[in-house]
Scaffold this active site. Structure first.
Site, PDB file in Angstrom:
ATOM      1  N   CYS A  11       0.867  -1.191   0.000  1.00  0.00           N
ATOM      2  CA  CYS A  11       0.000   0.000   0.000  1.00  0.00           C
ATOM      3  C   CYS A  11       0.901   1.238   0.000  1.00  0.00           C
ATOM      4  O   CYS A  11       2.068   1.142  -0.405  1.00  0.00           O
ATOM      5  CB  CYS A  11      -0.983  -0.021   1.173  1.00  0.00           C
ATOM      6  SG  CYS A  11      -0.217  -0.021   2.808  1.00  0.00           S
ATOM      7  N   ASN A  14       2.267   1.421   4.359  1.00  0.00           N
ATOM      8  CA  ASN A  14       2.580   0.147   5.022  1.00  0.00           C
ATOM      9  C   ASN A  14       2.340   0.205   6.528  1.00  0.00           C
ATOM     10  O   ASN A  14       3.058  -0.405   7.313  1.00  0.00           O
ATOM     11  CB  ASN A  14       4.018  -0.299   4.710  1.00  0.00           C
ATOM     12  CG  ASN A  14       4.360  -1.730   5.115  1.00  0.00           C
ATOM     13  OD1 ASN A  14       5.497  -2.030   5.490  1.00  0.00           O
ATOM     14  ND2 ASN A  14       3.411  -2.633   5.073  1.00  0.00           N
ATOM     15  N   CYS A  16      -1.366   0.700   7.417  1.00  0.00           N
ATOM     16  CA  CYS A  16      -2.808   0.410   7.542  1.00  0.00           C
ATOM     17  C   CYS A  16      -3.206  -0.823   6.714  1.00  0.00           C
ATOM     18  O   CYS A  16      -3.356  -1.913   7.251  1.00  0.00           O
ATOM     19  CB  CYS A  16      -3.656   1.615   7.117  1.00  0.00           C
ATOM     20  SG  CYS A  16      -3.372   3.095   8.120  1.00  0.00           S
ATOM     21  N   ARG A  17      -3.370  -0.642   5.403  1.00  0.00           N
ATOM     22  CA  ARG A  17      -3.964  -1.708   4.588  1.00  0.00           C
ATOM     23  C   ARG A  17      -3.064  -2.922   4.389  1.00  0.00           C
ATOM     24  O   ARG A  17      -3.503  -4.061   4.564  1.00  0.00           O
ATOM     25  CB  ARG A  17      -4.390  -1.141   3.225  1.00  0.00           C
ATOM     26  CG  ARG A  17      -5.509  -0.140   3.343  1.00  0.00           C
ATOM     27  CD  ARG A  17      -5.652   0.662   2.071  1.00  0.00           C
ATOM     28  NE  ARG A  17      -4.515   1.538   1.846  1.00  0.00           N
ATOM     29  CZ  ARG A  17      -4.291   2.251   0.753  1.00  0.00           C
ATOM     30  NH1 ARG A  17      -5.151   2.152  -0.249  1.00  0.00           N
ATOM     31  NH2 ARG A  17      -3.247   3.041   0.649  1.00  0.00           N
ATOM     32  N   SER A  18      -1.801  -2.700   3.979  1.00  0.00           N
ATOM     33  CA  SER A  18      -0.978  -3.877   3.655  1.00  0.00           C
ATOM     34  C   SER A  18      -0.592  -4.702   4.886  1.00  0.00           C
ATOM     35  O   SER A  18      -0.603  -5.938   4.794  1.00  0.00           O
ATOM     36  CB  SER A  18       0.231  -3.518   2.786  1.00  0.00           C
ATOM     37  OG  SER A  18       1.075  -2.593   3.396  1.00  0.00           O
ATOM     38  N   ASP A 128      -8.106   3.601   1.283  1.00  0.00           N
ATOM     39  CA  ASP A 128      -7.210   4.094   2.332  1.00  0.00           C
ATOM     40  C   ASP A 128      -8.025   4.618   3.521  1.00  0.00           C
ATOM     41  O   ASP A 128      -8.801   5.558   3.379  1.00  0.00           O
ATOM     42  CB  ASP A 128      -6.377   5.232   1.711  1.00  0.00           C
ATOM     43  CG  ASP A 128      -5.317   5.746   2.662  1.00  0.00           C
ATOM     44  OD1 ASP A 128      -5.297   5.322   3.834  1.00  0.00           O
ATOM     45  OD2 ASP A 128      -4.510   6.572   2.211  1.00  0.00           O
TER      46      ASP A 128
HETATM   47  P1  4NP Z   1      -1.755   2.810   4.143  1.00  0.00           P
HETATM   48  O1  4NP Z   1      -2.383   4.174   4.739  1.00  0.00           O
HETATM   49  O2  4NP Z   1      -1.204   3.157   2.760  1.00  0.00           O
HETATM   50  O3  4NP Z   1      -2.918   1.893   4.064  1.00  0.00           O
HETATM   51  O4  4NP Z   1      -0.695   2.374   5.113  1.00  0.00           O
HETATM   52  C1  4NP Z   1      -1.685   5.364   4.833  1.00  0.00           C
HETATM   53  C2  4NP Z   1      -0.804   5.547   5.877  1.00  0.00           C
HETATM   54  C3  4NP Z   1      -0.121   6.752   5.998  1.00  0.00           C
HETATM   55  C4  4NP Z   1      -0.335   7.772   5.078  1.00  0.00           C
HETATM   56  C5  4NP Z   1      -1.213   7.569   4.023  1.00  0.00           C
HETATM   57  C6  4NP Z   1      -1.887   6.363   3.905  1.00  0.00           C
HETATM   58  N1  4NP Z   1       0.348   9.009   5.216  1.00  0.00           N
HETATM   59  O5  4NP Z   1       0.094   9.915   4.409  1.00  0.00           O
HETATM   60  O6  4NP Z   1       1.178   9.148   6.135  1.00  0.00           O
END
Ligand code: 4NP
Length: 162
Positions: A11, A14, A16-18, A128
Site C-alpha cells: 500500500c 505500510n 494500515c492496509r498492507s 485508504d
Molecule cells: P496505508 O495508509 O497506505 O494503508 O498504510 C496510509 C498511511 C499513511 C499515510 C497515508 C496512507 N500518510 O500519508 O502518512
C-alpha cells in the site's frame, strides 16, 4: 521440494492496509495448515513510516479478530519485484506506482489489485482508511479477510498449492 509461494502486500504507508492484509492472509493460511508453503511480507510505496508498527487503529481492529500485528513498515525496493511471485496492491495509485518501476512484462504480470479477489461485485480496491474513522478500519479488515479467502481460492485454481 516445491518452492514457496512468495506474496507481497503493498500500500502507500505500510501501516494500515498492507499490514492488515498480511495479518489476515497469514492468519488464514495458518488456520488451514498451509504456512509452510508461503513466504509473506508487506511494504509501502513510500517510506513515510519506515520502521513503524502498524497504525494503532489497524492493530486494534486486527486484535479484535485475534490477529496480532508486529510488522514494521518498510519501503518497496527493486529486489522485491523479482523476489516475490505476487505483488498485491491495494488501489490504482499503488498499481501505477509499482508498474512504473519496471518495463519487464514478467514483473508487470505479477501485480494484482488485491480487491479483485473480493467475493462481492464491489470495486476492486481496498480504500485508504488513514484519514477516516474507526469504521473505515473495520471495513478494511472485513475486506482484506474476504480478499484473502478469494486469493487463496485463486491459488488453488491456478494449481499453485501442494
Ligand atoms: P496505508 O495508509 O497506505 O494503508 O498504510 C496510509 C498511511 C499513511 C499515510 C497515508 C496512507 N500518510 O500519508 O502518512
Amino acid at each position: 521440494m516445491k518452492q514457496k509461494i512468495k506474496v507481497l502486500f503493498i500500500c502507500l504507508g505500510n501501516i494500515c492496509r498492507s499490514p492488515a492484509a498480511q495479518g489476515a492472509f497469514e492468519n488464514l493460511i495458518k488456520n488451514k495448515g498451509l504456512e509452510n508453503q508461503f513466504e509473506i511480507d508487506s511494504c509501502g510505496t513510500s517510506g513515510y513510516h519506515d520502521g513503524d508498527l502498524p497504525d494503532p487503529r489497524t492493530r486494534k481492529t486486527a486484535e479484535k479478530r485475534g490477529i496480532h500485528l508486529t510488522h514494521k513498515s518498510r519501503k518497496l525496493n527493486k529486489k522485491d519485484l523479482t523476489h516475490f511471485d505476487f505483488l498485491l496492491v491495494m488501489d490504482e495509485i499503488n498499481f501505477q506506482d509499482v508498474i512504473s518501476l519496471t518495463n519487464d512484462i514478467i514483473i508487470q504480470e505479477k501485480i494484482f489489485l488485491f480487491g479483485q479477489f473480493r467475493s462481492d461485485q464491489g470495486a476492486p480496491i481496498v480504500p485508504d482508511p488513514y484519514y477516516k474513522n474507526e469504521s473505515a478500519f473495520e471495513m478494511v479488515q472485513d475486506l482484506v479477510e474476504d480478499c484473502s479467502l478469494g486469493f487463496l481460492n485463486f491459488l488453488g485454481e491456478e494449481k499453485c498449492l501442494k
